[in-house]
Design an enzyme around this catalytic site. Structure first.
Site, PDB file in Angstrom:
ATOM      1  N   GLY A 171       0.841  -1.192   0.000  1.00 14.14           N
ATOM      2  CA  GLY A 171       0.000   0.000   0.000  1.00 14.14           C
ATOM      3  C   GLY A 171       0.877   1.244   0.000  1.00 14.14           C
ATOM      4  O   GLY A 171       2.028   1.222  -0.412  1.00 14.14           O
ATOM      5  N   GLY A 172       0.306   2.317   0.533  1.00 14.54           N
ATOM      6  CA  GLY A 172       1.024   3.592   0.560  1.00 14.54           C
ATOM      7  C   GLY A 172       2.305   3.516   1.376  1.00 14.54           C
ATOM      8  O   GLY A 172       3.176   4.391   1.244  1.00 14.54           O
ATOM      9  N   GLY A 406      24.763  12.694 -29.018  1.00 15.27           N
ATOM     10  CA  GLY A 406      24.226  13.282 -27.791  1.00 15.27           C
ATOM     11  C   GLY A 406      24.765  12.582 -26.561  1.00 15.27           C
ATOM     12  O   GLY A 406      24.984  13.209 -25.510  1.00 15.27           O
ATOM     13  N   ALA A 407      25.010  11.286 -26.704  1.00 11.15           N
ATOM     14  CA  ALA A 407      25.498  10.529 -25.554  1.00 11.15           C
ATOM     15  C   ALA A 407      26.878  11.024 -25.126  1.00 11.15           C
ATOM     16  O   ALA A 407      27.218  11.016 -23.950  1.00 11.15           O
ATOM     17  CB  ALA A 407      25.535   9.042 -25.891  1.00 11.15           C
TER      18      ALA A 407
HETATM   19  C1  HXC Z   1      -3.379  -4.426  12.619  1.00 12.78           C
HETATM   20  C2  HXC Z   1      -2.350  -6.307  11.856  1.00 12.78           C
HETATM   21  C3  HXC Z   1      -2.166  -5.721  10.585  1.00 12.78           C
HETATM   22  C4  HXC Z   1      -2.643  -4.395  10.404  1.00 12.78           C
HETATM   23  C5  HXC Z   1      -1.325  -7.680  10.514  1.00 12.78           C
HETATM   24  N1  HXC Z   1      -1.816  -7.522  11.748  1.00 12.78           N
HETATM   25  N2  HXC Z   1      -1.533  -6.587   9.781  1.00 12.78           N
HETATM   26  N3  HXC Z   1      -2.946  -5.661  12.842  1.00 12.78           N
HETATM   27  N4  HXC Z   1      -3.239  -3.798  11.443  1.00 12.78           N
HETATM   28  N5  HXC Z   1      -2.494  -3.761   9.263  1.00 12.78           N
HETATM   29  C6  HXC Z   1      -1.760  -8.481  12.844  1.00 12.78           C
HETATM   30  C7  HXC Z   1      -2.602  -9.708  12.615  1.00 12.78           C
HETATM   31  O1  HXC Z   1      -3.904  -9.483  13.075  1.00 12.78           O
HETATM   32  C8  HXC Z   1      -1.865 -10.742  13.455  1.00 12.78           C
HETATM   33  O2  HXC Z   1      -2.209 -10.522  14.823  1.00 12.78           O
HETATM   34  C9  HXC Z   1      -0.424 -10.333  13.306  1.00 12.78           C
HETATM   35  O3  HXC Z   1      -0.436  -8.979  12.896  1.00 12.78           O
HETATM   36  C10 HXC Z   1       0.318 -11.148  12.274  1.00 12.78           C
HETATM   37  O4  HXC Z   1      -0.461 -11.173  11.090  1.00 12.78           O
HETATM   38  P1  HXC Z   1      -0.739 -12.528  10.291  1.00 12.78           P
HETATM   39  O5  HXC Z   1      -1.819 -12.220   9.325  1.00 12.78           O
HETATM   40  O6  HXC Z   1      -0.949 -13.652  11.254  1.00 12.78           O
HETATM   41  O7  HXC Z   1       0.658 -12.738   9.592  1.00 12.78           O
HETATM   42  P2  HXC Z   1       0.969 -13.303   8.147  1.00 12.78           P
HETATM   43  O8  HXC Z   1       0.165 -14.535   7.898  1.00 12.78           O
HETATM   44  O9  HXC Z   1       2.446 -13.404   8.051  1.00 12.78           O
HETATM   45  O10 HXC Z   1       0.461 -12.175   7.128  1.00 12.78           O
HETATM   46  C11 HXC Z   1       1.053 -10.929   7.077  1.00 12.78           C
HETATM   47  C12 HXC Z   1       0.212  -9.949   6.229  1.00 12.78           C
HETATM   48  C13 HXC Z   1      -1.245  -9.953   6.728  1.00 12.78           C
HETATM   49  C14 HXC Z   1       0.278 -10.407   4.789  1.00 12.78           C
HETATM   50  C15 HXC Z   1       0.875  -8.591   6.351  1.00 12.78           C
HETATM   51  O11 HXC Z   1      -1.256  -9.776   8.130  1.00 12.78           O
HETATM   52  C16 HXC Z   1      -2.055  -8.873   6.121  1.00 12.78           C
HETATM   53  O12 HXC Z   1      -2.497  -8.980   4.995  1.00 12.78           O
HETATM   54  N6  HXC Z   1      -2.273  -7.796   6.915  1.00 12.78           N
HETATM   55  C17 HXC Z   1      -3.093  -6.707   6.468  1.00 12.78           C
HETATM   56  C18 HXC Z   1      -2.367  -5.877   5.446  1.00 12.78           C
HETATM   57  C19 HXC Z   1      -3.157  -4.667   5.104  1.00 12.78           C
HETATM   58  O13 HXC Z   1      -4.154  -4.751   4.383  1.00 12.78           O
HETATM   59  N7  HXC Z   1      -2.806  -3.540   5.724  1.00 12.78           N
HETATM   60  C20 HXC Z   1      -3.462  -2.299   5.549  1.00 12.78           C
HETATM   61  C21 HXC Z   1      -3.056  -1.801   4.179  1.00 12.78           C
HETATM   62  S1  HXC Z   1      -3.596  -0.208   3.885  1.00 12.78           S
HETATM   63  P3  HXC Z   1      -2.102 -11.695  15.895  1.00 12.78           P
HETATM   64  O14 HXC Z   1      -2.631 -11.080  17.141  1.00 12.78           O
HETATM   65  O15 HXC Z   1      -2.942 -12.813  15.375  1.00 12.78           O
HETATM   66  O16 HXC Z   1      -0.666 -12.068  16.022  1.00 12.78           O
HETATM   67  C22 HXC Z   1      -2.283   0.671   4.287  1.00 12.78           C
HETATM   68  C23 HXC Z   1      -2.433   2.069   3.943  1.00 12.78           C
HETATM   69  C24 HXC Z   1      -1.148   2.799   4.116  1.00 12.78           C
HETATM   70  O17 HXC Z   1      -1.338   0.237   4.796  1.00 12.78           O
HETATM   71  C25 HXC Z   1      -1.311   4.108   3.469  1.00 12.78           C
HETATM   72  C26 HXC Z   1      -0.139   4.970   3.704  1.00 12.78           C
HETATM   73  C27 HXC Z   1      -0.335   6.259   3.002  1.00 12.78           C
END
Ligand code: HXC
Length: 516
Positions: A171-172, A406-407
């Site tokens: 993402g961002g 040019g290069a």
């Molecule tokens: C809160 C989160 C989290 C998040 C993971 N966790 N991502 N908690 N916010 N964004 C937590 C899970 O609930 C889990 O908690 C622990 O972290 C580990 O995650 P798992 O899913 O068990 O790990 P894994 O299987 O290795 O997968 C990793 C992952 C997946 C691929 C990153 O967790 C995932 O898809 N997370 C969400 C990603 C996402 O969509 N983020 C937001 C994107 S938008 P527990 O308690 O079970 O250990 C964004 C906008 C940014 O980021 C913009 C900036 C401008």
């Protein structure tokens, strides 16, 4: 409370923070072949040098039960330490705490070390391993990201900013590393993309794996986003240490010196024979680089991307330089969109941080064709021209063989403020290559000739004898001298020495308008 109990209380609080998300999650991290945030800092920094900030800081979120899930440090380890005795600020995201997700508090901790690094002129290294915005917090975490992005931009060119991607980065969130100067990635366990495979499937109905969408191999070969890719966390961290040894701490410092026993006047007879007599035959420019730099030590940047140009750091008599070199082995060393952009950004980095530029030139021109023109080679080639022209660091250019069209102008020529430009006797400095040139200027004569091939060959020889040499340029002072290749190392060292205190400047302006 007695002092003993107070000390015990402090110890307990810190121990809780050091455990991060707990044993089970640490084990899960290890099973993926990844180190924890603190283990990484132990490898990155000199032993015992790390001083941590905000170890007891917790988030303030009360949504979705997070009020009962507060871990001291909030999933990010920040502070300062040293690398080879030189200071650095660091942050290291802890995936074991809520997936290393970024909260308002987490962002505040990063912003603090960023601001301190800029104020004191100390580089910042960020180790990224995060699930992105902390979903439970919503908009506060987005604000936190933007606070970081702003500082990445403000401090760009002030202190070196280095990012390592050591897990998810999506993402961002990718934009903070993207603004920093160099991105390291770990093979197989890290990835970077704006939208993940699920969204790609929904929007485009394309099936793609995480690795194929944003893994280290893609970013080191196809997108050019990753500058360095290594097998493991440990290797990445050790290579960051190596990179830091070439860089000054900030934009006011000169480049660091590293003691060497490599003789300044080392003669390399191999160089006299390295350029093949057939102008169309390739050779490996990296052999030349390794023969002339201190101790064969060349840290190549983006070695697998746009391989028709080679960029990287090396030293001459202990002083760091940035090397930009055409690679005749790849696309005949032509400049195309990717290689121009790759080199332009590197030149700007070196210029921002007072790192002299050594350019090794063997370029037949810009790559022709619709793909390049439609893709904007005009604009992209102009980026490299712009970058070299505005650079005020010492600029030394060696023309090994071709310097056409040019290069020739673009590759740190005399006309865009090259300071000391040398050519080897094998140099060919002209408007264009002999074949193309005679097809234009002798078109009528060739058409009229009984034997067109023979006529073309005769005119080509005439053109080659007249222009395919360094002497027209030497006669006009466009190069300082024609040198014997075997003395190249000594010549560069002497040039760097005399340019050590060079000063040059550009006209006052808010900023230029590089053709992005
Ligand atoms: C809160 C989160 C989290 C998040 C993971 N966790 N991502 N908690 N916010 N964004 C937590 C899970 O609930 C889990 O908690 C622990 O972290 C580990 O995650 P798992 O899913 O068990 O790990 P894994 O299987 O290795 O997968 C990793 C992952 C997946 C691929 C990153 O967790 C995932 O898809 N997370 C969400 C990603 C996402 O969509 N983020 C937001 C994107 S938008 P527990 O308690 O079970 O250990 C964004 C906008 C940014 O980021 C913009 C900036 C401008």
């Amino acid at each position: 409370m007695s002092i003993e109990r107070k000390l015990l209380d402090l110890k307990k609080r810190k121990e809780a923070a050091y455990k991060g998300g707990g044993e089970a999650r640490i084990e899960k991290q290890h099973k993926k072949g990844k180190l924890t945030a603190r283990e990484r800092l132990e490898i990155l920094l000199d032993e015992g040098s790390f001083e941590e900030f905000d170890v007891l800081k917790v988030h303030r979120c009360t949504n979705f039960g997070l009020e009962n899930n507060k871990i001291a440090g909030d999933g990010i380890v920040t502070g300062f330490g040293t690398i080879d005795g030189r200071p650095v600020y660091v942050f290291s995201q802890d995936f074991t705490v809520l997936g290393g997700s970024l909260s308002e508090t987490f962002a505040e901790k990063i912003v603090k070390v960023m601001e301190m690094s800029a104020k004191s002129g100390i580089p910042l290294i960020g180790l990224n391993d995060s699930g992105g915005a902390r979903i439970q917090e919503g908009i506060e975490s987005l604000a936190g990201y933007a606070d970081i992005f702003l500082r990445n931009v403000m401090y760009s060119g002030v202190v070196p900013q280095i990012s390592a991607i050591m897990g998810p980065c999506a993402g961002g969130a990718v934009y903070s590393p993207a603004i920093t100067d160099f991105i390291f990635m770990v093979k197989k366990s890290s990835y970077m993309f704006l939208t993940g495979p699920k969204v790609v499937k929904t929007v485009l109905n394309e099936d793609v794996s995480t690795e194929d969408l944003g893994g280290a191999s893609i970013h080191s070969t196809k997108s050019g986003i990753a500058h360095f890719v290594y097998e493991s966390d440990e290797e990445v961290l050790l290579q960051i240490r190596r990179l830091m040894s070439f860089l000054p701490l900030n934009n006011k410092e000169k480049t660091p010196l590293k003691k060497t026993n490599d003789a300044v006047d080392r003669i390399e007879p191999t160089l006299n024979k390295i350029v093949p007599s057939d102008p169309n035959k390739p050779y490996d420019i990296k052999e030349v680089i390794n023969l002339i730099v201190d101790d064969n030590d060349f840290l190549e940047v983006q070695p697998l991307y746009a391989t028709n140009i080679v960029i990287g750091f090396a030293r001459f008599n202990g002083r760091s330089v940035g090397i930009v070199a055409n690679q005749p082995k790849s696309l005949a060393g032509t400049l195309d969109i990717s290689s121009s952009e790759k080199a332009a950004r590197f030149v700007r980095f070196c210029d921002a941080f007072n790192i002299p530029l050594v350019t090794l030139e063997d370029v037949p021109g810009f790559l022709p064709g619709t793909k390049q023109e439609y893709g904007g080679i005009i604009k992209c080639g102009a980026k490299l021209l712009y970058a070299f022209a505005e650079a005020t660091v010492p600029k030394i250019t060696i023309i090994l063989r071709k310097a056409y069209g040019g290069a020739y102008c673009v590759m740190s020529s005399k006309h865009i403020r090259g300071d000391i430009n040398y050519a080897w006797p094998s140099a060919e400095i002209a408007v264009m290559g002999p074949k193309g040139a005679v097809e234009i200027i002798f078109a009528k004569e060739i058409m009229k000739a009984d034997n067109r091939d023979e006529a073309a060959a005769k005119f080509e020889k005439e053109y080659r004898d007249k222009f395919a040499n360094p002497y027209s340029a030497a006669l006009r002072g466009y190069i300082e001298d024609v040198i014997e290749p075997k003395y190249t190392r000594f010549k560069i060292i002497k040039a760097l020495e005399i340019l050590k205190n060079k000063e040059d400047s550009n006209p006052m302006k808010k900023h230029g308008n590089i053709p992005l």
